[in-house]
Write a protein that holds these residues in place. Structure first.
Motif, PDB file in Angstrom:
ATOM      1  N   GLY A   1       0.825  -1.208   0.000  1.00 52.67           N
ATOM      2  CA  GLY A   1       0.000   0.000   0.000  1.00 52.67           C
ATOM      3  C   GLY A   1       0.858   1.255   0.000  1.00 52.67           C
ATOM      4  O   GLY A   1       0.627   2.189  -0.773  1.00 52.67           O
ATOM      5  N   LYS A   2       1.866   1.245   0.876  1.00 51.72           N
ATOM      6  CA  LYS A   2       2.747   2.420   0.970  1.00 51.72           C
ATOM      7  C   LYS A   2       3.522   2.604  -0.340  1.00 51.72           C
ATOM      8  O   LYS A   2       3.703   3.727  -0.807  1.00 51.72           O
ATOM      9  CB  LYS A   2       3.737   2.250   2.124  1.00 51.72           C
ATOM     10  CG  LYS A   2       3.106   2.373   3.492  1.00 51.72           C
ATOM     11  CD  LYS A   2       3.038   3.818   3.969  1.00 51.72           C
ATOM     12  CE  LYS A   2       2.380   3.818   5.344  1.00 51.72           C
ATOM     13  NZ  LYS A   2       1.819   5.093   5.742  1.00 51.72           N
ATOM     14  N   ILE A   3       4.012   1.483  -0.890  1.00 52.77           N
ATOM     15  CA  ILE A   3       4.803   1.581  -2.123  1.00 52.77           C
ATOM     16  C   ILE A   3       3.965   2.216  -3.233  1.00 52.77           C
ATOM     17  O   ILE A   3       4.423   3.108  -3.951  1.00 52.77           O
ATOM     18  CB  ILE A   3       5.316   0.175  -2.561  1.00 52.77           C
ATOM     19  CG1 ILE A   3       6.377  -0.315  -1.574  1.00 52.77           C
ATOM     20  CG2 ILE A   3       5.894   0.221  -3.978  1.00 52.77           C
ATOM     21  CD1 ILE A   3       6.862  -1.740  -1.817  1.00 52.77           C
ATOM     22  N   LEU A   4       2.715   1.792  -3.312  1.00 54.00           N
ATOM     23  CA  LEU A   4       1.832   2.329  -4.334  1.00 54.00           C
ATOM     24  C   LEU A   4       1.640   3.836  -4.136  1.00 54.00           C
ATOM     25  O   LEU A   4       1.755   4.633  -5.068  1.00 54.00           O
ATOM     26  CB  LEU A   4       0.480   1.604  -4.268  1.00 54.00           C
ATOM     27  CG  LEU A   4      -0.453   1.852  -5.443  1.00 54.00           C
ATOM     28  CD1 LEU A   4       0.131   1.221  -6.711  1.00 54.00           C
ATOM     29  CD2 LEU A   4      -1.844   1.277  -5.164  1.00 54.00           C
ATOM     30  N   GLU A   5       1.389   4.215  -2.890  1.00 53.78           N
ATOM     31  CA  GLU A   5       1.181   5.636  -2.580  1.00 53.78           C
ATOM     32  C   GLU A   5       2.405   6.455  -2.955  1.00 53.78           C
ATOM     33  O   GLU A   5       2.301   7.535  -3.535  1.00 53.78           O
ATOM     34  CB  GLU A   5       0.942   5.799  -1.065  1.00 53.78           C
ATOM     35  CG  GLU A   5      -0.499   5.882  -0.644  1.00 53.78           C
ATOM     36  CD  GLU A   5      -0.591   6.257   0.829  1.00 53.78           C
ATOM     37  OE1 GLU A   5      -0.615   7.455   1.139  1.00 53.78           O
ATOM     38  OE2 GLU A   5      -0.591   5.335   1.687  1.00 53.78           O
ATOM     39  N   VAL A   6       3.581   5.927  -2.578  1.00 60.12           N
ATOM     40  CA  VAL A   6       4.826   6.655  -2.827  1.00 60.12           C
ATOM     41  C   VAL A   6       5.060   6.779  -4.331  1.00 60.12           C
ATOM     42  O   VAL A   6       5.367   7.854  -4.850  1.00 60.12           O
ATOM     43  CB  VAL A   6       6.022   5.936  -2.156  1.00 60.12           C
ATOM     44  CG1 VAL A   6       7.352   6.464  -2.685  1.00 60.12           C
ATOM     45  CG2 VAL A   6       5.954   6.083  -0.641  1.00 60.12           C
ATOM     46  N   THR A   7       4.883   5.658  -5.039  1.00 52.85           N
ATOM     47  CA  THR A   7       5.178   5.646  -6.464  1.00 52.85           C
ATOM     48  C   THR A   7       4.269   6.591  -7.223  1.00 52.85           C
ATOM     49  O   THR A   7       4.670   7.227  -8.189  1.00 52.85           O
ATOM     50  CB  THR A   7       4.997   4.209  -7.018  1.00 52.85           C
ATOM     51  OG1 THR A   7       5.430   3.296  -6.013  1.00 52.85           O
ATOM     52  CG2 THR A   7       5.827   3.986  -8.251  1.00 52.85           C
ATOM     53  N   GLU A   8       3.024   6.697  -6.754  1.00 55.07           N
ATOM     54  CA  GLU A   8       2.066   7.503  -7.508  1.00 55.07           C
ATOM     55  C   GLU A   8       2.014   8.958  -7.053  1.00 55.07           C
ATOM     56  O   GLU A   8       1.312   9.763  -7.657  1.00 55.07           O
ATOM     57  CB  GLU A   8       0.675   6.869  -7.384  1.00 55.07           C
ATOM     58  CG  GLU A   8       0.605   5.549  -8.140  1.00 55.07           C
ATOM     59  CD  GLU A   8      -0.801   5.005  -8.202  1.00 55.07           C
ATOM     60  OE1 GLU A   8      -1.657   5.497  -7.427  1.00 55.07           O
ATOM     61  OE2 GLU A   8      -1.036   4.102  -9.023  1.00 55.07           O
ATOM     62  N   HIS A   9       2.734   9.266  -6.008  1.00 50.37           N
ATOM     63  CA  HIS A   9       2.592  10.630  -5.465  1.00 50.37           C
ATOM     64  C   HIS A   9       3.262  11.656  -6.365  1.00 50.37           C
ATOM     65  O   HIS A   9       4.428  11.511  -6.710  1.00 50.37           O
ATOM     66  CB  HIS A   9       3.180  10.704  -4.063  1.00 50.37           C
ATOM     67  CG  HIS A   9       2.590  11.820  -3.261  1.00 50.37           C
ATOM     68  ND1 HIS A   9       2.785  13.138  -3.576  1.00 50.37           N
ATOM     69  CD2 HIS A   9       1.772  11.808  -2.182  1.00 50.37           C
ATOM     70  CE1 HIS A   9       2.124  13.890  -2.712  1.00 50.37           C
ATOM     71  NE2 HIS A   9       1.496  13.107  -1.854  1.00 50.37           N
TER      72      HIS A   9
END
Lengths: 564, 452
Positions: free
Chosen positions: A206-214
């Motif tokens: 979840g965090k990786i997705l958030e970071v990658t898309e931010h």
């Protein structure tokens, strides 16, 4: 500024009664009469409370009506009141650094309550010293430096990602540098998280997705910081990426490089197969535990709390208990024993998990580090310290709880960024209690297991906290530093020996090439004015603003002159 | 504290309580009761002249009741703000007696007996709960006889005794000895008073009281009322002096406490009270034992605990150093009972689990490492804020968002959320501030979000 002519110096001395705190114990009349006779003193006034509105307006009126160019308040402590008096001077048009405070309360009337005469004499000495110093004071301007509104975060584990998201969510531009080719760090290798027993992958993915898309986060994986220059607000960093070196400017830097797991080579017959670490146990869980396993023995403090590694690694007990519970949940008939020294299940959630584990039938056996367990084929022999006898436990699998150890990269990063590490190789924070997320050097912050082993709750909290600390210079856009700092007062004298550079706790000094050869240079905004360099300089080339040698010597000489 | 007090962006509302909140994240309206101090905040300079003259002694809550303060007071010496407060329960003027000395003393004209509570409204974007915890009351554990045995104290009381600014100036004077010293001081006052009365008689009759009393007892002066008064006064005086001398002889034998027992998990890890571990107590016991040893190098301490949980950075090393250099021994076991032996010495009975024996040991003082008890204040506050609590009444959070409460825009840090030590509290405070800023930023209209 050129030295003022002696006759132009006009000092106003304001002596505070502090109600009866001073006036009750010292002869105020005598003090003011005495002060009037001191050199350069143009005005002496007594106030009931110098810090009250009435007192402040007296000071301002004095400055304007008597054309004072130095102000002394003889009262309480600068720690509480100097900012107020300085700003009052400034409001009356006087440079605030032409103000000097003399502490005749905490350092005189309070400690000499029974000695009116001697106390009064001491206060005279103090005022005389203050006057001597004040005559030599120089105006100073606050030092300002812009802050590059961009944060560098080194390390893309849970703590670093949390910090990155926190800053990015506030609109700041963030560059996240991860050494591996994938974000997530240690958590990628963990099965479930205690005490909630949720999947670690849910959190980390979840965090990786958030970071990658931010939109505000630029991500460099398989990258590392190669070189760094600069100071708070203005760091120039070389980032080695797969597509070459990127040179980027930053205002602040966060270190979130995590830690490694100690591999217990040569301990308890460690083989990575039947005798494994807790981290390897996580992998077994992920693959699916062999239901044929009936007896598991876990051994705590393997490679920690010993001479080589004296520290307790904080999180291994909770990891062992979590994994023991997971074994029992999957194979209820399995026998799980944990051999321990102290069960470090601190706090609410850990202790609760500990209790649950006992209810599930997990056995705890206290061992004495002087008689450690012995791992044999299919058995672990242990002296049960509480029963006082040796026992033999069947073991299909032995799991060793090994400590988190400082990351192998920590030393290199500490050298590149010039921040300290401690005796165990973890990064050393600015203050153990009060500045756990800062370094002594401004502008660089710290979170997660790079600081010391931390569980998820702690790593997340620290990531948020370090981001919060880092956001302060970012939100202000500039750093303002009090000008009481070191400066090269005598350039010719400097021999660039580098002693000061080595001693400076804040990385505020550097040797630079100049027209006159190599000379030391003070990075104004990084200097804290501690005076370490000036005291050590063998050439007396460095001096500290507002505490210049000649100002201090003048005060000392006046003190020694003993006017009575 | 000082930094908070003088920070231009912080408005400090001390001595105030939240009464109501309305609205939601980014747009809260908070109603705050500013309790009457009976002192004008903008006038009081904190000089303390009023407290010096105030005639009323009150048990000093800051010093755990081990000393006294006045009815007009500053909570403690460096308290911020330094504005003084009148304790309406004790102030002579406010309970309707005649006084007003502070009003006359105050040169800043700050005393206002007519002051009333004020209700103010605040518009805020986010709320951070940092309401802390309570010290567990160990008198709930009958077998430890706290309050019955005077030399059994809590860790926080012991902190005050160790403190240079505390009631004993940092000397480890035992509470039983201090009680005797207080009695001596009281008797000395009474002796002085009766001596003054005797002086009057002696002056009137130009004769020493001793000589007079001998003659009186021998049968002279029988019928005179005044002589009888003199004789009674003198007999009373003799009795006071005798008790005084006995106590003084006893006091000569007093010494600072040198044999200390620290008992861990008092109220924690205990199903009768709080089953959780309070986390920080092992370390403060070690710290207190080390400091006591620094004060008095002959000090020997025993720390009784089930596990000694030294889990923070440098903690295990600190624990080992305490054992090696500060004469601390760690006894694995739970204390069953504390009784009182001769000389007011507490006797600790425990199971030495490593030797499998029940043992007893005599100490000069026993220090109880009391649990981090959820405070009633958080319970009340949670009702007002509408935030969820856990089963112990700590503010409920999630390990993956450790400072977010169940209500968006309301955050928590420190021991209001769960027991933790200073570095963790400080780190969490930054976390909560960061989350609050993030939330407020996120709720701004898009165009205002652009930074620099």
């Amino acid at each position: 500024m050129p030295d003022m002519k002696d006759e132009d110096i006009r000092i106003g001395v304001f002596i505070c009664h502090c109600g009866s705190n001073i006036a009750g114990y010292l002869d105020m009349e005598e003090l003011s009469e005495y002060a009037e006779k001191l050199p350069h003193v143009t005005l002496v006034q007594r106030n009931l409370y110098s810090c009250s509105e009435a007192g402040i307006s007296e000071i301002k009126k004095g400055i304007m009506e008597h054309d004072l160019n130095r102000v002394i308040v003889a009262s309480c402590t600068p720690r509480t009141h100097e900012p107020l008096f300085r700003s009052s001077c400034a409001e009356a048009g006087l440079n605030p650094f032409l103000f000097e405070m003399v502490n005749i309360r905490d350092q005189c009337s309070w400690v000499h309550m029974q000695e009116r005469e001697d106390g009064t004499n001491k206060a005279k000495d103090q005022i005389r010293m203050g006057v001597a110093k004040a005559a030599l004071l120089e105006p100073q301007e606050p030092i300002m430096s812009d802050v590059q509104i961009r944060a560098l975060i080194i390390g893309g584990g849970i703590s670093g990602m949390t910090a990155a998201l926190s800053l990015a969510n506030r609109g700041y531009e963030v560059v996240l540098v991860e050494k591996e080719n994938k974000l997530g760090g240690m958590l990628n290798r963990v099965n479930k998280l205690g005490p909630t027993m949720t999947d670690a992958s849910d959190l980390v993915d979840g965090k990786i997705l958030e970071v990658t898309e931010h939109p505000h986060i630029t991500l460099f994986t398989s990258a590392k910081v190669n070189a760094a220059q600069g100071f708070i607000g203005k760091y120039q960093i070389d980032i080695e990426t797969e597509s070459g070196i990127k040179k980027i400017d930053f205002g602040v830097i966060l270190i979130a490089t995590g830690a490694s797991v100690y591999t217990p080579e040569g301990l308890y017959g460690y083989d990575g197969q039947r005798i494994i670490t807790q981290l390897e146990m996580e992998r077994l869980f992920k693959k699916g535990l062999d239901p044929g396993i009936k007896n598991i023995v876990m051994i705590q403090c393997v490679g920690s709390r010993n001479e080589d590694r004296p520290y307790c690694s904080r999180i291994c007990c909770q990891t062992a208990v979590k994994n023991a519970i997971l074994v029992k949940d999957q194979i209820p008939e399995a026998k799980v024993s944990i051999l321990y020294r102290d069960m470090q299940m601190y706090g609410v959630e850990n202790e609760e998990m500990f209790r649950d584990s006992r209810a599930k039938g997990i056995r705890y056996i206290n061992y004495d580090p002087a008689r450690p367990p012995e791992v044999e084929s299919n058995h672990v022999r242990v002296y049960h310290a509480l029963l006082g006898r040796e026992m033999s436990l069947s073991a299909d699998l032995v799991v060793l709880s090994t400590p988190l150890i400082a990351h192998e990269d920590a030393t290199e990063i500490s050298q590149i960024l010039r921040v300290p590490i401690d005796e165990n190789g973890f990064f050393l924070e600015g203050h153990v209690k009060l500045r756990p997320l800062d370094f002594a050097t401004d502008g660089i912050f710290l979170c997660g297991s790079a600081h010391f082993p931390a569980n998820i709750r702690e790593a997340v909290a620290q990531g948020l906290g370090a981001a919060s600390r880092a956001s302060i210079p970012l939100s202000q856009g500039s750093v303002v530093v009090e000008p009481i700092i070191s400066f090269l007062a005598n350039e010719d004298a400097c021999i660039a020996c580098g002693l000061c550079v080595a001693l400076c706790p804040y990385g505020a000094l550097e040797i630079q090439k100049t027209a006159k050869g190599e000379k030391v240079h003070v990075i104004d905004v990084a200097c804290k004015g501690c005076g370490c360099c000036a005291a050590a300089c063998p050439q007396n080339a460095l001096d500290i603003n507002h505490f210049r040698d000649r100002q201090i010597f003048a005060a000392i000489e006046a003190g020694g002159a003993g006017a009575r | 504290m000082l930094d908070v007090g003088r920070h231009p962006n912080i408005e400090l509302l001390a001595y105030s309580e939240v009464e109501k909140i309305e609205g939601q994240a980014a747009d809260f309206r908070v109603t705050v009761r500013r309790k009457a101090r009976y002192v004008e905040e903008d006038k009081c300079t904190g000089c303390g002249a009023c407290a010096e003259k105030c005639p009323t002694d009150v048990p000093d809550a800051f010093n755990e009741g081990l000393g006294t303060r006045k009815a007009i007071y500053n909570y403690f010496a460096q308290g911020i703000p330094s504005t003084h407060t009148i304790d309406a329960d004790y102030c002579r003027q406010l309970i309707g007696k005649k006084c007003g000395i502070c009003e006359k003393t105050c040169q800043a004209d700050a005393i206002n007996f007519d002051q009333e509570d004020r209700i103010i409204q605040l518009d805020v974007g986010a709320i951070i709960v940092a309401a802390g915890y309570d010290v567990f009351d160990p008198s709930l554990i009958p077998e430890y006889r706290y309050k019955e045995i005077s030399n059994v104290v809590t860790a926080i009381e012991f902190e005050r005794l160790l403190s240079a600014s505390g009631p004993t100036g940092g000397h480890l004077d035992r509470p039983s000895d201090r009680a005797v010293q207080a009695e001596i001081a009281e008797l000395e006052k009474r002796a002085k008073k009766s001596q003054r009365a005797l002086d009057k008689f002696e002056k009137k009759y130009e004769e020493g009281s001793g000589k007079f009393y001998e003659n009186y007892k021998a049968g002279q002066y029988k019928d005179d009322e005044d002589y009888k008064k003199w004789a009674d006064k003198y007999a009373g005086h003799l009795a006071i002096v005798e008790t005084l001398n006995t106590l003084k002889r006893k006091a000569e034998t007093f010494a600072v406490a040198k044999r200390l027992a620290f008992i861990q998990c008092v109220g924690s890890r205990d199903f009768r009270f709080y089953p959780f571990c309070s986390g920080y107590c092992c370390m403060h016991s070690i710290k207190e034992a080390i400091i006591a040893h620094e004060h008095e190098p002959e000090t020997q301490s025993t720390i009784f605990g089930m596990d000694i949980r030294a889990v923070g950075k440098g903690f295990e090393e600190y624990k080992a150093r305490g054992g090696n250099k500060s004469e601390i021994s760690y006894m694995r076991g739970r204390v069953a009972e504390i009784t009182e032996g001769s000389g007011n010495n507490p006797i600790v009975t425990y199971e030495n689990t490593l030797e499998r024996k029940v043992e007893s040991q005599e100490f000069d003082m026993v220090i109880l490492a009391t649990a981090c008890a959820p405070t009633k204040a958080v319970f009340e506050l949670a009702k007002i804020l509408g935030i969820e609590l856990d089963k112990y009444n700590f503010v409920k959070t999630n390990p993956q968002s450790p400072v977010d409460t169940s209500v968006p825009g309301i955050f928590v840090c420190g021991c209001a959320g769960s027991p933790m030590d200073v570095p963790e509290s400080v780190a969490q405070a930054s976390s909560a501030a960061g989350r609050a800023a993030e939330m407020v930023f996120q709720s701004q209209p898009e165009k205002e979000k652009a930074v620099a």
